[in-house]
Design an enzyme around this catalytic site. Structure first.
Site, PDB file in Angstrom:
ATOM      1  N   ARG A 124       0.959  -1.255   0.153  1.00  8.51           N
ATOM      2  CA  ARG A 124       0.104   0.005  -0.136  1.00  8.51           C
ATOM      3  C   ARG A 124       0.825   1.271   0.074  1.00  8.51           C
ATOM      4  O   ARG A 124       0.585   2.395  -0.710  1.00  8.51           O
ATOM      5  CB  ARG A 124      -0.987  -0.042   1.069  1.00  8.51           C
ATOM      6  CG  ARG A 124      -2.151  -0.811   1.025  1.00  8.51           C
ATOM      7  CD  ARG A 124      -2.833  -0.931   2.132  1.00  8.51           C
ATOM      8  NE  ARG A 124      -4.437  -1.604   1.660  1.00  8.51           N
ATOM      9  CZ  ARG A 124      -5.344  -1.741   2.702  1.00  8.51           C
ATOM     10  NH1 ARG A 124      -5.082  -1.516   3.845  1.00  8.51           N
ATOM     11  NH2 ARG A 124      -6.395  -2.131   2.275  1.00  8.51           N
ATOM     12  N   LYS A 156     -17.024 -18.098   3.755  1.00 10.18           N
ATOM     13  CA  LYS A 156     -18.286 -18.401   3.932  1.00 10.18           C
ATOM     14  C   LYS A 156     -19.101 -17.586   2.717  1.00 10.18           C
ATOM     15  O   LYS A 156     -18.837 -16.573   2.388  1.00 10.18           O
ATOM     16  CB  LYS A 156     -18.690 -17.535   5.199  1.00 10.18           C
ATOM     17  CG  LYS A 156     -18.197 -18.414   6.330  1.00 10.18           C
ATOM     18  CD  LYS A 156     -18.601 -17.583   7.711  1.00 10.18           C
ATOM     19  CE  LYS A 156     -18.340 -18.207   8.945  1.00 10.18           C
ATOM     20  NZ  LYS A 156     -18.405 -17.252  10.264  1.00 10.18           N
ATOM     21  N   GLY A 216      -8.069  -8.462  -0.568  1.00  8.93           N
ATOM     22  CA  GLY A 216      -8.087  -9.541   0.550  1.00  8.93           C
ATOM     23  C   GLY A 216      -7.052 -10.730   0.198  1.00  8.93           C
ATOM     24  O   GLY A 216      -5.915 -10.545  -0.087  1.00  8.93           O
ATOM     25  N   GLY A 253     -12.088  -4.832   1.850  1.00 11.12           N
ATOM     26  CA  GLY A 253     -13.680  -4.635   1.894  1.00 11.12           C
ATOM     27  C   GLY A 253     -13.962  -3.835   0.725  1.00 11.12           C
ATOM     28  O   GLY A 253     -15.304  -3.638   0.252  1.00 11.12           O
TER      29      GLY A 253
HETATM   30  N1  LIG Z   1     -12.542 -25.227   2.663  1.00 16.41           N
HETATM   31  C1  LIG Z   1     -12.256 -24.117   3.603  1.00 16.41           C
HETATM   32  N2  LIG Z   1     -12.680 -24.472   4.610  1.00 16.41           N
HETATM   33  C2  LIG Z   1     -12.359 -23.401   5.638  1.00 16.41           C
HETATM   34  N3  LIG Z   1     -11.659 -22.117   5.394  1.00 16.41           N
HETATM   35  C3  LIG Z   1     -11.722 -22.177   4.106  1.00 16.41           C
HETATM   36  C4  LIG Z   1     -11.587 -22.928   3.291  1.00 16.41           C
HETATM   37  N4  LIG Z   1     -11.273 -22.483   2.014  1.00 16.41           N
HETATM   38  C5  LIG Z   1     -10.750 -21.306   2.251  1.00 16.41           C
HETATM   39  N5  LIG Z   1     -10.753 -20.778   3.620  1.00 16.41           N
HETATM   40  C6  LIG Z   1     -10.440 -19.923   4.358  1.00 16.41           C
HETATM   41  O1  LIG Z   1     -10.893 -18.587   3.695  1.00 16.41           O
HETATM   42  C7  LIG Z   1     -10.288 -17.214   4.331  1.00 16.41           C
HETATM   43  C8  LIG Z   1     -10.502 -16.358   3.351  1.00 16.41           C
HETATM   44  O2  LIG Z   1     -11.828 -16.125   3.480  1.00 16.41           O
HETATM   45  P1  LIG Z   1     -12.242 -14.703   3.021  1.00 16.41           P
HETATM   46  O3  LIG Z   1     -13.738 -14.885   2.908  1.00 16.41           O
HETATM   47  O4  LIG Z   1     -12.069 -13.820   3.997  1.00 16.41           O
HETATM   48  O5  LIG Z   1     -11.657 -14.465   1.647  1.00 16.41           O
HETATM   49  P2  LIG Z   1     -11.148 -12.943   0.957  1.00 16.41           P
HETATM   50  O6  LIG Z   1     -12.658 -12.405   0.568  1.00 16.41           O
HETATM   51  O7  LIG Z   1     -10.215 -13.371  -0.025  1.00 16.41           O
HETATM   52  O8  LIG Z   1     -10.492 -12.086   2.165  1.00 16.41           O
HETATM   53  P3  LIG Z   1     -10.743 -10.816   2.663  1.00 16.41           P
HETATM   54  O9  LIG Z   1     -12.040 -11.076   3.755  1.00 16.41           O
HETATM   55  O10 LIG Z   1      -9.384 -10.547   3.602  1.00 16.41           O
HETATM   56  O11 LIG Z   1     -10.896  -9.980   1.713  1.00 16.41           O
HETATM   57  C9  LIG Z   1      -8.852 -18.023   4.557  1.00 16.41           C
HETATM   58  O12 LIG Z   1      -8.300 -17.795   5.634  1.00 16.41           O
HETATM   59  C10 LIG Z   1      -8.849 -19.640   4.101  1.00 16.41           C
HETATM   60  O13 LIG Z   1      -8.281 -20.421   4.936  1.00 16.41           O
HETATM   61  O1  LIG Z   2      -7.435  -2.482   5.313  1.00 19.09           O
HETATM   62  C1  LIG Z   2      -8.664  -1.835   4.937  1.00 19.09           C
HETATM   63  O2  LIG Z   2      -9.558  -2.850   4.459  1.00 19.09           O
HETATM   64  C2  LIG Z   2      -8.765  -0.537   4.835  1.00 19.09           C
HETATM   65  O3  LIG Z   2      -7.491   0.157   5.509  1.00 19.09           O
HETATM   66  C3  LIG Z   2      -9.931   0.047   5.794  1.00 19.09           C
HETATM   67  O4  LIG Z   2      -9.847  -0.456   7.124  1.00 19.09           O
HETATM   68  P1  LIG Z   2     -11.048  -0.681   8.021  1.00 19.09           P
HETATM   69  O5  LIG Z   2     -11.628  -1.717   7.888  1.00 19.09           O
HETATM   70  O6  LIG Z   2     -10.352  -0.651   9.529  1.00 19.09           O
HETATM   71  O7  LIG Z   2     -11.858   0.635   7.761  1.00 19.09           O
END
Ligand SMILES: Nc1ncnc2c1ncn2[C@@H]1O[C@H](COP(=O)(O)OP(=O)(O)OP(=O)(O)O)[C@@H](O)[C@H]1O
Ligand SMILES: O=C(O)[C@H](O)COP(=O)(O)O
Length: 401
Positions: free
Chosen positions: A41, A202, A358, A381
């Site tokens: 970042r 999820k 993410g 997010g």
């Molecule tokens: N089959 C599974 N069972 C349990 N957890 C899982 C499985 N597959 C993936 N995951 C978990 O899902 C997590 C990521 O899920 P999340 O919904 O947060 O994804 P993301 O959108 O990429 O991340 P972020 O929320 O940081 O944007 C990882 O930590 C991973 O270990």
């Molecule tokens: O890491 C993030 O997703 C952004 O910097 C926003 O942070 P926040 O979820 O604490 O608002």
């Protein structure tokens, strides 16, 4: 209303000698010794700052770090100053606060082409409340506002939204513009076939994004923990896999919606299962329809990888959000790595590949393939909300193009 893509951008004529309030997202991970563990970042914020200083502007940088409740030393932006200075090639000064007399004095001392970093703006509770008086105080420091904090654009806070009401012009920085070009532009007007890969833990956290993408894509590939809710909804036994019992009906309706829209929805055909949720679990590969009792699915299997790869080979635009498995454990990282490799390969053939923030970004970086993708979002997010079609307050507040 969806977030607009065309926002006012920087113009060199406005800059010489002007004080520019630049909101950046320097919310980077720090270890216990306050060392930066991922500077993506900070690097992403550099082009806008360099452009401004190059045209003789006086840059006032503002960011949050973490979610502090009041002034909290471990959330100070001080540890970021050396890296920021190094990347900019000039010394950055840090203020002890983001408003007040001392800050005003330091702002008055910024030379043309100089950079002053304000302290963590969330040390003031008024920031997250989007308090107008606080926003006015921030605005009073500068002559114009640049928002380059895409990662925080989904927050209507004083430094991301409120300040734009009191400081004109209010324009987007280069990072913000690039994120919008890809995440709004490429997604609303994609080269077809357009495929989305959605994974993560999820289904409940991805409902919005799946529903929104079903309106746009030709192919939808699902992986990660959410697939077991889909399997269970289809009557498969899923052992101890992650299942959201209250989302079984939703899973069925998403499958039906895909059918009605003519979207090719692909679920993994085989899974890598484990006897416990652990890096050293015993593992084996089974068809998706026969997960034994006491076992849980933690990754997509080789047959699914092959099918997903074939679908991706036919695509011209691909967006990816969420890992295919528990990629943090080496035994269950193959599915996620395979997708990252396939996207790197097709990027080289001219396919637009967008990684939507993410954990999928972390996985692409872990595989050393980040520079192969068309676009890697700096927003977790924020990119998810944008893909869901939600308006981003930090973008809406900016001037129109
Ligand atoms: N089959 C599974 N069972 C349990 N957890 C899982 C499985 N597959 C993936 N995951 C978990 O899902 C997590 C990521 O899920 P999340 O919904 O947060 O994804 P993301 O959108 O990429 O991340 P972020 O929320 O940081 O944007 C990882 O930590 C991973 O270990
Ligand atoms: O890491 C993030 O997703 C952004 O910097 C926003 O942070 P926040 O979820 O604490 O608002």
């Amino acid at each position: 209303m969806a977030t607009k893509r065309s926002v006012g951008t920087l113009k060199e004529a406005d800059l010489k000698g002007k004080r520019v309030f630049v909101r950046v997202d320097l919310n980077v991970p720090l270890d216990d010794n306050l060392n930066i563990t991922d500077d993506t970042r900070i690097r992403a914020a550099i082009p806008t700052i360099k452009y401004l200083t190059g045209y003789g502007a006086k840059v006032i940088l503002s960011s949050h770090l973490g979610r502090p409740k009041g002034v909290t030393p471990k959330y100070s932006l001080k540890p970021l100053v050396p890296r920021l200075s190094e990347l900019l090639g000039s010394e950055v000064t840090i203020a002890g606060d983001s408003i007040g007399e001392e800050v005003e004095k330091l702002v008055a001392q910024i030379p043309e082409g100089g950079v002053l970093l304000l302290e963590n703006v969330r040390f003031h509770k008024e920031e997250e409340k989007n308090d107008p008086e606080f926003a006015k105080k921030l605005a009073s420091l500068a002559d114009l506002y640049v928002n380059d904090a895409f990662g925080t654009a989904h927050r209507a806070h004083a430094s991301t939204e409120g300040v734009a009401k009191y400081l004109k012009p209010s324009v987007a920085g280069f990072l913000m513009q690039k994120e919008l070009d890809y995440l709004v532009g490429a997604v609303s007007n994609p080269k077809k076939p357009f495929a989305a890969i959605v994974g993560g833990s999820k289904v409940s956290s991805k409902i919005g994004v799946i529903e929104s993408l079903l309106e746009k894509v030709d192919i939808l590939l699902l992986g990660g923990g959410m697939v077991f809710t889909f399997y269970k909804a289809q009557g498969y036994s899923v052992g101890t896999s992650l299942v959201e019992e209250d989302k079984l009906g939703l899973a069925t309706s998403l499958i039906e919606k895909a059918k009605a829209k003519g979207v090719s929805l692909l679920l993994p055909t085989d899974v890598v299962i484990a006897d416990k949720f652990s890096a050293d679990a015993n593992d084996k590969i089974v068809p998706a329809s026969s997960i034994p009792d006491g076992w849980m699915g933690l990754d997509i299997g080789p047959d699914s990888i092959k099918t997903f790869n074939e679908a991706l080979d036919k695509s011209q635009t691909v967006i990816w959000n969420g890992p295919m498995g528990v990629f943090e454990f080496d035994k269950f990282a193959a599915g996620t790595e395979a997708i990252a490799k396939k996207l790197a390969e097709i990027s080289g053939k001219g396919v637009t590949t967008i990684i939507g923030g993410g954990d999928s970004v972390a996985a692409v970086e872990k595989a050393g393939l980040a520079d192969k993708m068309s676009h890697i979002s700096t927003g977790g997010g924020a990119s998810l909300e944008l893909l869901e079609g939600k308006p981003l307050p930090g973008v809406l507040a900016l001037d129109d193009a």
